[in-house]
Design an enzyme around this catalytic site. Structure first.
Site, PDB file in Angstrom:
ATOM      1  N   CYS A 187       8.718  -3.057  91.349  1.00 53.76           N
ATOM      2  CA  CYS A 187       8.699  -1.605  91.481  1.00 53.76           C
ATOM      3  C   CYS A 187      10.112  -1.062  91.315  1.00 53.76           C
ATOM      4  O   CYS A 187      11.088  -1.806  91.143  1.00 53.76           O
ATOM      5  CB  CYS A 187       8.122  -1.195  92.830  1.00 53.76           C
ATOM      6  SG  CYS A 187       9.100  -1.808  94.227  1.00 53.76           S
ATOM      7  N   ASP A 197      29.475  14.956  58.088  1.00 51.63           N
ATOM      8  CA  ASP A 197      30.508  14.613  57.126  1.00 51.63           C
ATOM      9  C   ASP A 197      29.899  14.800  55.738  1.00 51.63           C
ATOM     10  O   ASP A 197      28.670  14.761  55.586  1.00 51.63           O
ATOM     11  CB  ASP A 197      30.950  13.163  57.342  1.00 51.63           C
ATOM     12  CG  ASP A 197      31.894  12.690  56.265  1.00 51.63           C
ATOM     13  OD1 ASP A 197      32.915  13.380  56.057  1.00 51.63           O
ATOM     14  OD2 ASP A 197      31.623  11.660  55.632  1.00 51.63           O
ATOM     15  N   ASP A 220      29.394   8.260  58.164  1.00 47.21           N
ATOM     16  CA  ASP A 220      29.061   6.958  57.591  1.00 47.21           C
ATOM     17  C   ASP A 220      29.425   5.809  58.519  1.00 47.21           C
ATOM     18  O   ASP A 220      29.233   4.652  58.185  1.00 47.21           O
ATOM     19  CB  ASP A 220      29.734   6.770  56.226  1.00 47.21           C
ATOM     20  CG  ASP A 220      31.251   6.815  56.315  1.00 47.21           C
ATOM     21  OD1 ASP A 220      31.787   6.768  57.435  1.00 47.21           O
ATOM     22  OD2 ASP A 220      31.902   6.886  55.256  1.00 47.21           O
TER      23      ASP A 220
END
Length: 771
Positions: A17, A464, A661
């Protein structure tokens, strides 16, 4: 990650639990050298960041064992899929055996009650000793692990769900035993209660475990992408079938059409289409030829390939993806923090409530509302789920309780059994496990629940330009000159030793036109301007670079060439022999084919979009016009520190994601609320980006953010249910509605409700997989 920090993964047993998760996490963080601990209830694992030289894994394992949670270290270099396979229902056979014994005992108990009521005549069955024997067998058999685990957790100062259930069933058993040995106390015997409670609890846990296992199936399916064997190509040309684990870098393997690629490698011979959709989500196959890098788990579709092995085992791309997903599943979302804090103290609160319930109904409630005893006496109408009593000497709790002590026992045991910290503990990790596994199959790698929660609440996405909105692979799009082929031959010959992206574009165009490269001598790079050198067949020194630079070197650019230059788009490379201009070459980076619809979907979701680029102003503004960006949302000729400054300004008012990237944008990715890397390797993801989208499809971004939002909705639904269930059912179990409405929650029904609450949150998480 710093070299001084090592990652250790532990497989932890005994967690049932949210309270167990809290206890394990606290124990781990108390150990010297442990910087971070992420504990996952679904996968029964813990990921630790340890300071090298200051930490002792054996000491950590001993501390866990002392708290009732035996654990073992998992090797990160284990064969691919070992961890996923290890999650395939640990102790499945033991659970199944316990459940079958418990259900057989439950069936015998029911037959005993039927016989006791006179509806069935069977010797011995139905007698009080028979029920006492069943209860004893139930506790010593299928109930023994629960009792032992509950006592161990309580002794360690971290009571768990086993502690609550064990206390409930043992209380019922002891009270019945007292009533059997000393009848003068006037209590009813209810030996059937331990049998029924254990049967329902074990049934609920078995169903919960099956549902929980389904949450991790996506990860196991990823692991199954790697085949068990490979065709090893020997030096004499012979082919031998070997285990994948026996392969080593540098060896060569043969792949037939239809084969799964067993390792990472480079194609040496052959050409074929390769399905990489299992790893990147790309719908179109990759055209593999000599020099192409292939990842394990991909599927060879068309013809035979010869592959040189570069990475095996835990170093392959598939193994790294699986390891990232496993680690992501262990990282909690911040929204789970409240549930974890509550679950950590939950058992203490429930025990306190059960004790208060017992004292209240024994000392005050039954005397103040005497009708509750009449309502629970045999033959009186009741709204609870138990059948009517079978006499004062043996009956269900509450159905035959005619004394304050009997009623108090029934209600307090119901409180102990109905409480469910399991639902609180499972509410978030089940959803995160399903979401990260589902995302991984589509080539989206979330680093954890915290990343998913951040992705679901974004306000602004910054892109970008090069390599993100564009392909990052410039191509020649136009040539100005009297002899374009000669012009390109000179430029490509001069650029053949350069690694500049524009040089790559010139070489690719020369190859496309089948132009032979000429020998060059004394080639010199002029930083930021271009190249110059001597090319075979040229009457003077050849220069290729910026038009302004060539003019500075005395090269005259005619008015016609100036007119062409003024209308050119993208980058322009001028080529001259001596002081004579040979021509101009226009080179442009290409937009990703799916960028426009992807941005439109993001805007439809209410996200603000911007572009930060180091490229020239004209190029960025032209791209902005093509894609519908306002001038205020564009940034050009930006240095890395300028990107960071603009990001910090945006973050003061909005939650911002940076999409890049993953290599040159690493600082910006790390500075944003969420760094998103597109088409990069998983190592970069570990270092800078919180979300990695494998492949070259930008339309994966809105899909991934949509999954994050749906995931957070499911988490909130689960937490609402988990908290709401306990807030409603605990007062009912304590008898809050008994005086006014005669509603009495019997312990067996409480056990069913407790099991259903856990199953509900798991099934709700699995609904995330539905379209």
């Amino acid at each position: 990650m710093s070299p001084s920090v090592q990652t250790v993964v532990l497989d932890v047993e005994g967690m049932k639990c949210g309270g167990c998760v809290r206890a394990v996490e606290t124990t781990l963080l108390d150990q010297p050298g442990v910087q971070r601990a992420d504990v996952n209830l679904v996968s029964r694992s813990a990921w630790l960041d340890l300071t090298a030289g200051e930490s002792d894994v054996d000491g950590v394992l001993k501390a866990l064992a002392d708290r009732g949670f035996p654990a073992k270290e998992r090797s990160l270099d284990a064969p691919i899929g070992a961890a996923a396979a290890g999650q395939a229902l640990p102790g499945w056979w033991q659970q199944w055996r316990q459940l079958m014994v418990a259900l057989v005992l439950l069936l015998l108990s029911v037959l005993g009650h039927v016989s006791e009521a006179g509806h069935l005549s069977l010797p011995l069955i139905g007698s009080l000793p028979f029920h006492a024997t069943l209860a004893t067998v139930a506790l010593l058999g299928p109930g023994r692990p629960i009792l032992v685990g509950g006592v161990a957790a309580a002794r360690a100062g971290a009571p768990s769900m086993d502690s609550l259930v064990g206390l409930g069933v043992s209380s019922a058993y002891v009270a019945s035993l007292v009533a059997l040995v000393w009848p003068q106390v006037g209590w009813p015997c209810f030996f059937n209660e331990p049998v029924m409670l254990l049967g329902f609890v074990l049934l609920g846990r078995f169903l919960e475990e099956r549902a929980r296992f389904r949450t991790g199936q996506a990860l196991q399916q990823l692991a199954e992408l790697q085949p068990d064997t490979a065709r090893l190509l020997l030096s004499d040309g012979a082919i031998r079938e070997v285990r994948v684990g026996a392969l080593r870098p540098g060896e060569t393997v043969q792949l037939l059409a239809g084969d799964r690629i067993p390792v990472d490698g480079v194609v040496l011979e052959g050409a074929s289409a390769v399905d990489v959709s299992s790893l990147t989500g790309e719908p179109l196959p990759l055209q593999a030829e000599p020099g192409t890098e292939l990842s394990s788990g991909s599927l060879n579709l068309e013809s035979t390939l010869v592959l040189k092995v570069t990475r095996v085992g835990a170093e392959t791309a598939l193994a790294r993806i699986i390891r990232l997903v496993e680690q992501a599943q262990a990282r909690r979302a911040p929204i789970q923090g409240l549930a974890d804090r509550v679950a950590g103290r939950f058992c203490y609160g429930v025990i306190g409530l059960a004790l208060a319930t017992f004292l209240f109904w024994w000392l005050f409630g039954a005397e103040h509302w005497p009708e509750v005893l009449q309502a629970s006496a045999p033959g009186m109408p009741m709204t609870h789920a138990m059948s009517h009593g079978h006499g004062m000497h043996h009956g269900g709790l509450g159905s035959g309780a005619s004394t304050p002590m009997g009623l108090a026992l029934q209600l307090s045991i119901a409180v102990l059994v109905v409480a469910c910290p399991c639902a609180l503990g499972l509410a978030t990790p089940t959803v995160i496990t399903v979401a990260t596994g589902l995302a991984a199959r589509r080539g989206w790698l979330f680093r954890g629940g915290d990343v998913i929660e951040t992705a679901a609440g974004l306000d602004h996405v910054v892109f970008d330009k090069t390599g993100t909105l564009t392909l990052g692979r410039p191509l020649v799009t136009d040539v100005y000159g009297n002899d374009p082929d000669h012009l390109l031959q000179l430029a490509a010959s001069l650029e053949q030793s350069s690694r500049h992206p524009l040089a790559y574009a010139l070489l690719q165009e020369a190859q496309r036109r089948e132009l032979a490269l000429l020998d060059c001598e004394d080639v010199r790079t002029v930083s930021g301007q271009g190249l110059e050198g001597h090319v075979d067949g040229a009457s003077a020194q050849v220069r290729a670079g910026k038009p302004d630079w060539l003019e500075e070197q005395g090269v005259a650019i005619a008015p016609a060439a100036q007119d062409w230059l003024s209308t050119a788009e993208g980058s322009v490379v001028a080529v001259a022999v001596g002081a004579v201009l040979v021509g101009l070459v226009q080179i442009e980076d290409q937009l990703r084919p799916d960028v426009a619809p992807a941005l439109e979907r993001l805007r439809s979701h209410g996200l603000a979009l911007s572009v930060f680029s180091g490229d020239r102003q004209a190029a960025v503004q032209r791209l902005g016009q093509q894609l519908g960006f306002a001038a205020k949302d564009l940034g050009w000729q930006m240095l890395p520190e300028q990107k960071l400054q603009r990001l910090e300004q945006l973050r003061q008012a909005e939650r911002v994601a940076m999409v890049g990237d993953g290599i040159n944008d690493a600082p910006a990715l790390a500075a944003a609320d969420l760094g998103i890397a597109i088409g990069t390797g998983t190592q970069i993801a570990q270092d800078s980006a919180g979300l990695v989208l494998l492949g070259d499809r930008l339309d994966n971004l809105p899909e991934a953010l949509s999954l994050a939002r749906r995931t957070l909705v499911k988490v909130r639904q689960n937490l609402f249910w988990a908290f709401g269930y306990n807030l409603i059912v605990l007062p009912v179990a304590a008898g809050a509605l008994l005086p006014s409405h005669g509603v009495l929650l019997s312990p067996p029904l409480a056990a069913l409700l407790m099991a259903l609450s856990s199953i509900t949150v798991v099934l709700n998480a699995l609904a995330l997989r539905l379209p």
